[in-house]
Design a protein around this motif. Structure first.
Motif, PDB file in Angstrom:
ATOM      1  N   LYS A 122      34.891  -4.082  18.760  1.00 59.06           N
ATOM      2  CA  LYS A 122      34.984  -2.962  19.699  1.00 59.06           C
ATOM      3  C   LYS A 122      33.994  -3.128  20.836  1.00 59.06           C
ATOM      4  O   LYS A 122      34.297  -2.829  22.001  1.00 59.06           O
ATOM      5  CB  LYS A 122      34.719  -1.647  18.949  1.00 59.06           C
ATOM      6  N   ILE A 123      32.788  -3.633  20.548  1.00 59.30           N
ATOM      7  CA  ILE A 123      31.791  -3.843  21.586  1.00 59.30           C
ATOM      8  C   ILE A 123      32.259  -4.907  22.578  1.00 59.30           C
ATOM      9  O   ILE A 123      31.954  -4.850  23.772  1.00 59.30           O
ATOM     10  CB  ILE A 123      30.422  -4.227  20.966  1.00 59.30           C
ATOM     11  N   THR A 124      33.047  -5.893  22.101  1.00 62.72           N
ATOM     12  CA  THR A 124      33.621  -6.904  22.990  1.00 62.72           C
ATOM     13  C   THR A 124      34.543  -6.246  23.993  1.00 62.72           C
ATOM     14  O   THR A 124      34.485  -6.514  25.201  1.00 62.72           O
ATOM     15  CB  THR A 124      34.390  -7.968  22.186  1.00 62.72           C
ATOM     16  N   GLU A 125      35.408  -5.385  23.505  1.00 61.53           N
ATOM     17  CA  GLU A 125      36.343  -4.687  24.382  1.00 61.53           C
ATOM     18  C   GLU A 125      35.613  -3.825  25.400  1.00 61.53           C
ATOM     19  O   GLU A 125      35.944  -3.827  26.588  1.00 61.53           O
ATOM     20  CB  GLU A 125      37.290  -3.829  23.543  1.00 61.53           C
ATOM     21  N   ASP A 126      34.600  -3.091  24.932  1.00 62.61           N
ATOM     22  CA  ASP A 126      33.837  -2.230  25.834  1.00 62.61           C
ATOM     23  C   ASP A 126      33.220  -3.029  26.983  1.00 62.61           C
ATOM     24  O   ASP A 126      33.233  -2.596  28.140  1.00 62.61           O
ATOM     25  CB  ASP A 126      32.733  -1.500  25.070  1.00 62.61           C
ATOM     26  N   LEU A 127      32.666  -4.200  26.664  1.00 58.42           N
ATOM     27  CA  LEU A 127      32.030  -5.019  27.694  1.00 58.42           C
ATOM     28  C   LEU A 127      33.046  -5.586  28.672  1.00 58.42           C
ATOM     29  O   LEU A 127      32.888  -5.468  29.894  1.00 58.42           O
ATOM     30  CB  LEU A 127      31.232  -6.152  27.044  1.00 58.42           C
ATOM     31  N   LEU A 128      34.116  -6.194  28.154  1.00 59.56           N
ATOM     32  CA  LEU A 128      35.085  -6.850  29.029  1.00 59.56           C
ATOM     33  C   LEU A 128      35.802  -5.869  29.941  1.00 59.56           C
ATOM     34  O   LEU A 128      36.224  -6.237  31.045  1.00 59.56           O
ATOM     35  CB  LEU A 128      36.104  -7.641  28.195  1.00 59.56           C
ATOM     36  N   LEU A 129      35.921  -4.637  29.508  1.00 64.08           N
ATOM     37  CA  LEU A 129      36.548  -3.629  30.358  1.00 64.08           C
ATOM     38  C   LEU A 129      35.742  -3.361  31.624  1.00 64.08           C
ATOM     39  O   LEU A 129      36.289  -2.875  32.620  1.00 64.08           O
ATOM     40  CB  LEU A 129      36.714  -2.314  29.579  1.00 64.08           C
ATOM     41  N   HIS A 130      34.445  -3.692  31.608  1.00 66.28           N
ATOM     42  CA  HIS A 130      33.580  -3.334  32.721  1.00 66.28           C
ATOM     43  C   HIS A 130      33.055  -4.513  33.526  1.00 66.28           C
ATOM     44  O   HIS A 130      32.401  -4.311  34.557  1.00 66.28           O
ATOM     45  CB  HIS A 130      32.405  -2.485  32.211  1.00 66.28           C
ATOM     46  N   ILE A 131      33.332  -5.739  33.115  1.00 60.88           N
ATOM     47  CA  ILE A 131      32.857  -6.894  33.893  1.00 60.88           C
ATOM     48  C   ILE A 131      34.024  -7.675  34.467  1.00 60.88           C
ATOM     49  O   ILE A 131      33.913  -8.861  34.743  1.00 60.88           O
ATOM     50  CB  ILE A 131      31.970  -7.816  33.032  1.00 60.88           C
ATOM     51  N   HIS A 132      35.145  -7.027  34.655  1.00 58.40           N
ATOM     52  CA  HIS A 132      36.325  -7.699  35.191  1.00 58.40           C
ATOM     53  C   HIS A 132      35.994  -8.343  36.528  1.00 58.40           C
ATOM     54  O   HIS A 132      35.267  -7.772  37.341  1.00 58.40           O
ATOM     55  CB  HIS A 132      37.467  -6.700  35.357  1.00 58.40           C
TER      56      HIS A 132
END
Length: 365
Positions: free
Chosen positions: A102-112
């Motif tokens: 879940k933390i992976t998803e949270d990060l990738l959503l914001h560093i596009h």
């Protein structure tokens, strides 16, 4: 999880509007953030547990991948270095798959690619900060961006020769040449296509820094500036063990017949240039760094972070550890019985969410 208002104060927790769902909060590091909500998703119920997806990083971020394993594409997209744990896994299983948390998803959503953002990953030993950083670099490159990746900042404060320049700072030419070489290894063939407006100047700086025809430190600093200022392609600067830039170095200067004084990282031109979190984000550029408990820095040291976010990385949950064990079992690298529930419970208590300890205890003969 969500975005919450508040200033960084590590002596107390930030105010929360809702009860935590167990997912960490990314928070502003220096000034009040606008209140926004992230979509809360939980781990999958096991339908896709241990599923390995070839080259899935090229796909969009979606709920269905949380709780599954995917190929990191390390041999193609992390040719310039990879996290130590991924190296170990690759040596043992000949695969480079990692758990999509879940933390992976949270990060990738914001560093596009296209975003302008500074993010610092923090967390306890073994929570997976380095793996998360390496995953983000591979994903960013798969999306078409350029990434200058330093897999450990310790390499910036040790090794090679050093000499004082005219400004009173210290040059470490071999360190600078090594950084340039690794960037060319990762992106050398893509620069013409991705940087049409400045690829010739950048290629010249890289070549001159590597062959030593010009001062490698000057070449590296100018190349980094070129990457920041160009607008052709999104750029990421990623630095692991970032707090090593505020600790000790292996360089000393003589200040007497029998006395040496350490040259601090802030006095090294290369190391100080990678203190990227001290600067405000620049357009079309993401800075992503991760701290380390083994960087030789005083515990509790507050790193200067300007205009960025701190993302706490949690330890592995029991559900995530269970998914890891299933994956190890499927790939014949697990040296314990998954049917021994009592033994598994003892294992979970002993490792306490530490991914490194989990691997050491269950993957050892």
């Amino acid at each position: 999880s969500g975005w919450f208002q508040g200033r960084v104060d590590r002596s107390r927790s930030l105010p929360r509007r809702h009860k935590s769902s167990g997912s960490p909060t990314m928070r502003r590091a220096t000034h009040v953030a606008p209140l926004r909500r992230l979509l809360v998703r939980r781990l999958s119920d096991g339908r896709d547990a241990g599923r390995e997806v070839a080259d899935e990083l090229k796909l969009g971020v979606d709920e269905g991948r949380v709780g599954s394993f995917f190929s990191l594409g390390a041999t193609e997209r992390l040719k310039d270095g990879m996290p130590k744990s991924i190296k170990h896994d690759h040596e043992v299983s000949k695969k480079d798959s990692v758990l999509y948390r879940k933390i992976t998803e949270d990060l990738l959503l914001h560093i596009h690619p296209g975003k302008s953002l500074n993010v610092m990953l923090e967390g306890p030993v073994g929570c997976g900060k380095s793996v998360l950083l390496g995953t983000a670099v591979s994903w960013f490159r798969a999306k078409g961006g350029l990434a200058l990746y330093v897999d450990t900042a310790k390499d910036l404060v040790t090794g090679g020769t050093y000499k004082k320049d005219g400004s009173g700072m210290w040059d470490t030419p071999e360190v600078a040449a090594h950084v340039l070489q690794r960037f060319r290894t990762a992106h050398g063939e893509e620069l013409v296509e991705k940087l049409p407006s400045c690829h010739e100047r950048l290629e010249e700086l890289i070549a001159q820094g590597i062959d030593g025809s010009q001062n490698p430190v000057d070449c590296l600093l100018h190349a980094m500036q070129e990457l920041r200022e160009q607008r052709d392609t999104p750029v990421m600067f990623a630095v692991d063990d970032y707090n090593a830039l505020y600790g000790r170095s292996d360089y000393y200067q003589a200040i007497g017949a029998h006395k040496l004084k350490m040259i601090l990282p802030g006095q090294l031109r290369v190391a100080s240039s990678f203190r990227l979190m001290e600067s405000l984000p620049t357009p079309n550029c993401v800075v992503l760094c991760a701290t380390s408990a083994h960087a030789g820095v005083a515990k509790g040291l507050k790193l200067p972070i300007q205009g960025g976010y701190i993302l706490p990385v949690p330890l592995l949950s029991q559900a995530e550890m269970d998914l890891c064990l299933q994956y190890y079992s499927r790939n014949n690298i697990l040296h314990m019985d998954l049917d021994d529930r009592e033994g598994l419970q003892k294992l979970f208590v002993l490792v306490d969410g530490n991914g490194f300890e989990l691997k050491k205890r269950c993957m050892s003969p």
